[in-house]
Design an enzyme around this catalytic site. Structure first.
Site, PDB file in Angstrom:
ATOM      1  CD  GLU A   1      -1.639   8.114   5.510  1.00  8.63           C
ATOM      2  OE1 GLU A   1      -0.705   8.894   5.285  1.00  8.63           O
ATOM      3  OE2 GLU A   1      -1.726   6.972   5.001  1.00  8.63           O
TER       4      GLU A   1
ATOM      5  CB  CYS B   1      -9.973   5.004   0.057  1.00  4.65           C
ATOM      6  SG  CYS B   1      -8.402   5.486   0.837  1.00  4.65           S
ATOM      7  CB  THR B   2      -7.380   0.377   2.289  1.00 11.91           C
ATOM      8  OG1 THR B   2      -6.250   1.179   1.916  1.00 11.91           O
ATOM      9  CG2 THR B   2      -7.663  -0.649   1.195  1.00 11.91           C
ATOM     10  CG  HIS B   3      -6.274   5.669   4.485  1.00  7.87           C
ATOM     11  ND1 HIS B   3      -5.640   5.163   3.377  1.00  7.87           N
ATOM     12  CD2 HIS B   3      -5.297   6.188   5.268  1.00  7.87           C
ATOM     13  CE1 HIS B   3      -4.339   5.379   3.476  1.00  7.87           C
ATOM     14  NE2 HIS B   3      -4.103   5.995   4.608  1.00  7.87           N
TER      15      HIS B   3
ATOM     16  CE1 TYR C   1       2.917   5.996  -3.487  1.00 10.30           C
ATOM     17  CE2 TYR C   1       1.958   4.196  -4.759  1.00 10.30           C
ATOM     18  CZ  TYR C   1       3.020   4.734  -4.069  1.00 10.30           C
ATOM     19  OH  TYR C   1       4.184   4.012  -3.957  1.00 10.30           O
TER      20      TYR C   1
ATOM     21  CG  ASP D   1      -1.893   1.192   1.185  1.00 10.40           C
ATOM     22  OD1 ASP D   1      -2.764   1.190   0.293  1.00 10.40           O
ATOM     23  OD2 ASP D   1      -1.792   2.088   2.032  1.00 10.40           O
ATOM     24  CB  SER D   2       0.350   4.666  -1.218  1.00  7.76           C
ATOM     25  OG  SER D   2      -0.913   4.912  -0.625  1.00  7.76           O
TER      26      SER D   2
ATOM     27  CB  CYS E   1      -2.882   0.790  -2.699  1.00 12.45           C
ATOM     28  SG  CYS E   1      -2.802   2.546  -3.115  1.00 12.45           S
TER      29      CYS E   1
ATOM     30  CB  THR F   1      -4.375   5.341  -5.661  1.00 11.57           C
ATOM     31  OG1 THR F   1      -5.334   6.069  -4.885  1.00 11.57           O
ATOM     32  CG2 THR F   1      -3.757   6.271  -6.684  1.00 11.57           C
TER      33      THR F   1
END
Length: 275
Positions: free
Chosen positions: A159, A193-195, A43, A11-12, A74, A76
């Site tokens: 983040e 999005c994995t976040h 990303y 992942d980024s 990810c 993206t």
């Protein structure tokens, strides 16, 4: 090679840890190497060429660690780099390696979750601009309408550990409202999005209860289990010692602190340049 034939998960940054967690829970016996490219994250706003170059560098690094299979956890990277890696790089340089993404497994099932045939997709600018979900969902469910909304502030909020504070509410509500204004028929929303699973409670606050929210972790984990069942050559090449190793291209102390938020446990990551 250091990976002992591990499954590589890339992942980024940190978001892919939500996918890693689901995969490791469903398939606990395998060895895993997780790589977060935190030094160059996020990303989402980078060009296709840049994301492709960054992703390929990280995939090749995981190959060097002995991973025969790499999952791009990810959205993206899956949207902007996976096709080129699969079609251009693997046949020429790595014919015995495999790279999988998170978009196709999700697109294969999400259409079945909507009764109104109207699905919303929330993602980064890069994922939304690629239209990858719109294209892939319509391949499997041509009668489904897909409505997209980019959420550029959500990843920075997560983040920077700001996502649980009241100040995040404005941006959570803003993007949800902009999505729902596109169609009153949306009954299913994909968190592309994995976040985003980390702000699931806040997202639910601003949506009607009848809306179905779809996170990707369990879907990708089930898809990987099925893939390994169907590709015994890959499955037999994977070591099963239940080892988990974490690497980052960024600061390991920062990674360790953030990763604990995603995984619910402490870990000791290694810098990408070490063995």
């Amino acid at each position: 090679m250091q990976g002992n034939n591990a499954i590589g998960i890339f992942d980024s940054g940190f978001g892919g840890l939500t996918v890693f967690k689901a995969i490791a829970e469903k398939l606990p016996n395998y060895n895993y190497i997780y790589l977060g490219d935190n030094a160059r994250s996020p990303y989402g706003d980078h060009s296709f060429d840049t994301v492709y170059r960054y992703t390929l560098e990280c995939v090749e690094w995981l190959f060097e660690q002995g991973c025969p299979l790499v999952i791009l956890a990810c959205n993206t990277a899956s949207a902007k780099a996976l096709r080129n890696i699969q079609q251009l790089d693997l046949p020429k340089k790595y014919p015995n390696r495999r790279v999988l993404g998170v978009i196709r497994p999700t697109a294969e099932v999400v259409g079945e979750m909507s009764k109104t045939k109207a699905i919303g997709v929330l993602g980064t600018r890069g994922t939304i601009r690629s239209e990858s979900y719109l294209i892939e969902i319509n391949k499997f469910f041509p009668d489904v309408e897909v409505y997209q909304q980019s959420c550029p502030m959500w990843v920075p909020l997560v983040e920077n550990n700001e996502h649980e504070y009241p100040g995040a509410d404005y941006f959570v509500k803003k993007y949800i409202d902009e999505l729902m204004q596109q169609s009153p028929n949306i009954d299913t929303i994909l968190l592309a999005c994995t976040h985003y699973p980390l702000i699931l409670p806040k997202i639910k606050q601003f949506l009607p209860q009848e809306i179905t929210l779809v996170a990707q972790g369990d879907i990708v984990a089930s898809s990987l289990a099925d893939y390994l069942d169907r590709h015994q050559d890959i499955e037999k090449a994977l070591a099963k010692e239940a080892k988990q190793t974490f690497y980052t291209s960024g600061d390991t102390d920062i990674f360790n602190a953030q990763a604990s938020v995603f995984l619910g446990k402490k870990l000791n990551s290694k810098p990408m340049g070490s063995n």
